[in-house]
Design an enzyme around this catalytic site. Structure first.
Site, PDB file in Angstrom:
ATOM      1  N   GLY A 145       6.222   0.356  -9.781  1.00 43.61           N
ATOM      2  CA  GLY A 145       5.298   0.785  -9.120  1.00 43.61           C
ATOM      3  C   GLY A 145       6.083   0.095  -8.020  1.00 43.61           C
ATOM      4  O   GLY A 145       6.869  -0.307  -7.251  1.00 43.61           O
ATOM      5  N   THR A 146       5.227   1.797  -6.762  1.00 37.43           N
ATOM      6  CA  THR A 146       4.934   1.342  -5.739  1.00 37.43           C
ATOM      7  C   THR A 146       4.279   2.387  -4.642  1.00 37.43           C
ATOM      8  O   THR A 146       4.045   3.046  -5.534  1.00 37.43           O
ATOM      9  CB  THR A 146       6.286   1.336  -5.084  1.00 37.43           C
ATOM     10  OG1 THR A 146       7.248   1.363  -3.642  1.00 37.43           O
ATOM     11  CG2 THR A 146       7.336   2.929  -5.358  1.00 37.43           C
ATOM     12  N   THR A 147       3.895   2.164  -3.324  1.00 37.60           N
ATOM     13  CA  THR A 147       3.357   2.935  -2.442  1.00 37.60           C
ATOM     14  C   THR A 147       4.284   3.358  -1.418  1.00 37.60           C
ATOM     15  O   THR A 147       4.635   2.353  -0.245  1.00 37.60           O
ATOM     16  CB  THR A 147       1.586   2.487  -1.616  1.00 37.60           C
ATOM     17  OG1 THR A 147       1.580   2.153  -3.562  1.00 37.60           O
ATOM     18  CG2 THR A 147       1.155   3.850  -1.521  1.00 37.60           C
ATOM     19  N   LYS A 199      10.915  -2.366   1.294  1.00 35.86           N
ATOM     20  CA  LYS A 199      10.736  -0.737   1.064  1.00 35.86           C
ATOM     21  C   LYS A 199      11.779   0.207   2.361  1.00 35.86           C
ATOM     22  O   LYS A 199      12.248   1.176   1.602  1.00 35.86           O
ATOM     23  CB  LYS A 199      10.537  -0.385   0.166  1.00 35.86           C
ATOM     24  CG  LYS A 199       9.855  -1.571  -0.815  1.00 35.86           C
ATOM     25  CD  LYS A 199       8.690  -1.051  -1.409  1.00 35.86           C
ATOM     26  CE  LYS A 199       8.108  -2.027  -3.217  1.00 35.86           C
ATOM     27  NZ  LYS A 199       7.056  -2.189  -3.598  1.00 35.86           N
TER      28      LYS A 199
END
Length: 226
Positions: free
Chosen positions: A11-13, A45
């Site tokens: 998961g990430t945004t 990131k």
């Protein structure tokens, strides 16, 4: 005991937005394993693949890091050969080729953003399988599913830097507040002709939209009761 091997949930945004004179690329900082275990709260990131070109990664961290390491080598070699900085499109094309060639083994997608002398600020998306798309702004990762409405409603072309930065921070804050595998701090890189500026917004400094909504709800209840 269940002996079956379960798939890893990641998961990430991540996002990138063009504004008048530059581009902002941003992400949260949480890395998770299986959706339940937070392995890191402070991972960055945003990966700088050349002086004015950055990439965001989503999916398998190991796959993404391997691809970006190879891409940085290709771009550095290209820059030496051509005796000029690579174009943003060239960086995105390298990622596209690596993802497409290894599509059966990789589980990673990328956003590439940067500024070059030919086209100025640009944003490219390289999805799983190696599809390459140019967009004025984009959002990705598990947290993006919560903010499509906000992004579509609030984005506008030719924003100022201040407007664009607030748009990016608000979008990340909304996603991090709703997606259990996005969180930590907001990392931003502001890329213009003159260079790159890094912005970090701690979690306790991010906008709290839930508090605003709660306050408005309470005020409406008070008016109704009066």
């Amino acid at each position: 005991m269940d002996s079956q091997v379960k798939g890893v949930s990641t998961g990430t945004t991540i996002l990138a937005v063009i504004f008048d004179g530059g581009v902002i690329i941003g992400s949260d900082s949480r890395a998770s394993i299986g959706g339940n275990y937070v392995s890191s709260k402070t991972i960055n990131k945003l990966i700088q693949v050349h002086d004015q070109i950055f990439c965001c990664m989503a999916g398998s961290l190991a796959d993404a890091q391997a691809v970006l390491k190879t891409a940085k080598f290709h771009l550095a070699f290209h820059s030496i050969q051509m005796e000029t900085p690579p174009l943003v499109m060239a960086a995105a094309s390298v990622l596209k080729e690596l993802c497409y060639t290894n599509k059966d083994e990789l589980q990673a997608g990328f956003i590439t953003a940067g500024w070059d002398r030919k086209k100025g600020p640009q944003v490219y998306v390289v999805s799983l399988g190696g599809m390459l798309v140019s967009q004025p702004f984009t959002i990705a990762g598990s947290g993006s599913t919560y903010i499509y409405g906000y992004a579509d409603a609030k984005y506008k072309p030719n924003m100022s830097r201040q407007e664009c930065q607030q748009f990016a921070i608000n979008a990340l804050a909304l996603a991090m507040g709703r997606d259990n595998v996005s969180g930590g701090v907001a990392h931003l890189a502001v890329i213009t002709e003159t260079g790159v500026e890094h912005v970090v917004v701690p979690g306790n400094k991010l906008p709290r939209f839930d508090d605003e909504k709660h306050q408005k709800t309470q005020e409406s209840y008070v008016r109704m009761a009066a």
